[in-house]
Design an enzyme around this catalytic site. Sequence first.
Site, PDB file in Angstrom:
ATOM      1  N   TYR A 107       0.705  -0.937   0.091  1.00  0.00           N
ATOM      2  CA  TYR A 107       0.020   0.032  -0.230  1.00  0.00           C
ATOM      3  C   TYR A 107       0.958   1.705   0.119  1.00  0.00           C
ATOM      4  CZ  TYR A 107      -4.083   3.472   1.179  1.00  0.00           C
ATOM      5  OH  TYR A 107      -4.875   4.230   1.566  1.00  0.00           O
ATOM      6  N   PHE A 146      -8.779  19.376 -25.391  1.00  0.00           N
ATOM      7  CA  PHE A 146      -8.950  18.078 -25.167  1.00  0.00           C
ATOM      8  C   PHE A 146     -10.216  17.330 -24.336  1.00  0.00           C
ATOM      9  CE2 PHE A 146      -9.215  13.125 -24.093  1.00  0.00           C
ATOM     10  CZ  PHE A 146      -8.918  12.744 -25.199  1.00  0.00           C
ATOM     11  N   THR A 147     -11.033  16.614 -24.454  1.00  0.00           N
ATOM     12  CA  THR A 147     -12.848  16.364 -24.386  1.00  0.00           C
ATOM     13  C   THR A 147     -12.697  16.050 -22.540  1.00  0.00           C
ATOM     14  OG1 THR A 147     -12.767  14.454 -24.437  1.00  0.00           O
ATOM     15  CG2 THR A 147     -13.098  15.111 -26.004  1.00  0.00           C
ATOM     16  N   ASP A 162       0.274  18.683 -21.047  1.00  0.00           N
ATOM     17  CA  ASP A 162       0.105  17.932 -21.041  1.00  0.00           C
ATOM     18  C   ASP A 162       0.786  17.268 -22.066  1.00  0.00           C
ATOM     19  OD1 ASP A 162      -1.394  16.130 -22.168  1.00  0.00           O
ATOM     20  OD2 ASP A 162      -3.403  16.565 -22.207  1.00  0.00           O
ATOM     21  N   LYS A 186      -1.283   6.153 -22.859  1.00  0.00           N
ATOM     22  CA  LYS A 186      -1.488   6.701 -24.277  1.00  0.00           C
ATOM     23  C   LYS A 186       1.077   7.157 -23.951  1.00  0.00           C
ATOM     24  CE  LYS A 186      -4.525   9.318 -26.256  1.00  0.00           C
ATOM     25  NZ  LYS A 186      -5.527   9.255 -27.012  1.00  0.00           N
ATOM     26  N   ARG A 218     -15.016  12.393 -34.106  1.00  0.00           N
ATOM     27  CA  ARG A 218     -14.197  13.844 -33.439  1.00  0.00           C
ATOM     28  C   ARG A 218     -14.792  14.729 -34.023  1.00  0.00           C
ATOM     29  NH1 ARG A 218     -11.628  11.782 -28.648  1.00  0.00           N
ATOM     30  NH2 ARG A 218     -14.214  12.027 -28.183  1.00  0.00           N
ATOM     31  N   PHE A 278     -20.533  12.009 -25.479  1.00  0.00           N
ATOM     32  CA  PHE A 278     -20.079  10.898 -26.816  1.00  0.00           C
ATOM     33  C   PHE A 278     -19.625   9.320 -26.542  1.00  0.00           C
ATOM     34  CE2 PHE A 278     -15.933  11.080 -25.575  1.00  0.00           C
ATOM     35  CZ  PHE A 278     -15.580  12.180 -24.964  1.00  0.00           C
TER      36      PHE A 278
END
Length: 482
Positions: free
Chosen positions: A80, A132-133, A223, A266, A389, A455
């Site tokens: 943990y 970005f969404t 990002d 990613k 998109r 979406f």
Amino acid sequence: MNEIKFYNGENIPLELHKVRVVQKLHLVPIERRLEALQEGGFNTFRLNTKDVFLDMLTDSGTNAMSDNQMAAMMQADDAYAGSQSFFRLQKAVEDVLAKKYYLPVHQGRAAENILSNAYVRKGNLVPMNYHFTTAMAHITQYGGKIAELLYDEAYVIDSSHPFKGNMNIEKLEEIIKIHGAKNIPFIRMEASTNLIGGQPFSVQNLRDVRAVADKYNIRLVLDASLLGENAYLVKQREEEFKEDSMGAILQTMTGLADIVYFSARKLSSSRGGGICTDNLDIYRELEALVPLFEGFLTYGGISVREIEAMAVGLYETLDETMISQSPAFIAYLVNALDAKGVPMIKPAGVLGAHVDAMQVCEHISQKEYPAGSLAAALYLISGIRGMERGSISNQRDEYGNETFADMELVRLAIPRRVFTLSQIKYVEDRMNWLYENRKLIGGLRFVYEPPVLRFFMGGLEPVSDWPQKLIAKFKEDFGESL
Ligand SMILES: Cc1ncc(COP(=O)(O)O)c(C=O)c1O
């Protein structure tokens, strides 16, 4: 990296890896594909993979893992607190991204939640190259607004501009003067700007943004979810960096930001995410939110096995033969479709090949979602799952009005080292056929519209019997072929 030439002059990407673990795919008949669409509300997010042949929805969590990543997962230290796996990851973050302090989070949007919680207040404005969404959803959840500051060339579909993700520096200064620096909690730069077709920014542009951030004393947030590919394209396209290593370019970019966050789904072909910084004050401001939303500071909601895979995956982003594979396949597909007249986002970027649905479906108004319609039609005639998109991925404004997207794109993601060239040729073939028969595609309308990030789980239906007409033409041309 040396280019490998074919004696016969053919210009095709060559895989510099071998396949050692495989997964069987199924190409179900077109009648079943129609049923699957009906069951999933004509929304490719809601398809079941047993009905999907080539899954080109996203590269998020779908990049192939390396043998070394899998091996590392076996030595994970289940604890943990104080897990050795975490310290290996912390070292990888320091070695690769050159940031001293690292906070683990379970995925990219969790970082966006923490940053928005810590810094965004009602009435604030966050300038960014493009949204970005999930980044936008979190900023608006905390009462903020966003300002998108790309140059005009970013919206040109058929372009040769090397850095369409660049932020418009003049507009950035203008907006700071109008809104006041104290109302701007941070400037957000997104590497390989996702929603405009995986388009990079240049290091010089990031330097210019940094200079403005310094002038007005505003934090700069990077990002870095698609930073590896952005760095690779910098090496290809920005003269100053031609001879630099991937590591040097990555660190030049991260060194310009106060805060770097990423989706490890990613960046490092794993799961997980993170926020890192060199600034102890920033670290302290964010630290307390990790146990609140994610988990203890040495796992942040990520399994220890994934933490190990993430550490190895981060080092692997420095390997040009790995990082170039997906952009090379994307360039191949974009150029092949472009040669047949299919309108594609150019130049080829990263993450996937992007089809311009606004042109392919020029007969469908934005009110009937051309990109959603094209994504559904492509799945129907091929079993290929792309992602809408466009306007379906946009959120309604504060008064509940529909906001139409700047671009209506269907993204055909090409995750790292997943597909073979013959599979990419199948995509090319079916997309060509669909382009020739594009007038048969019709629009969609919502039957179920969730209030946030609609979406993902929204349900739609066709506005006419166009899917049946498309099936009839498919049968005419392909007979009994799947
Ligand atoms: C540029 C960018 N930022 C943030 C995210 C959110 O990351 P996650 O899906 O891990 O929450 C994504 C995901 O696709 C992304 O592409």
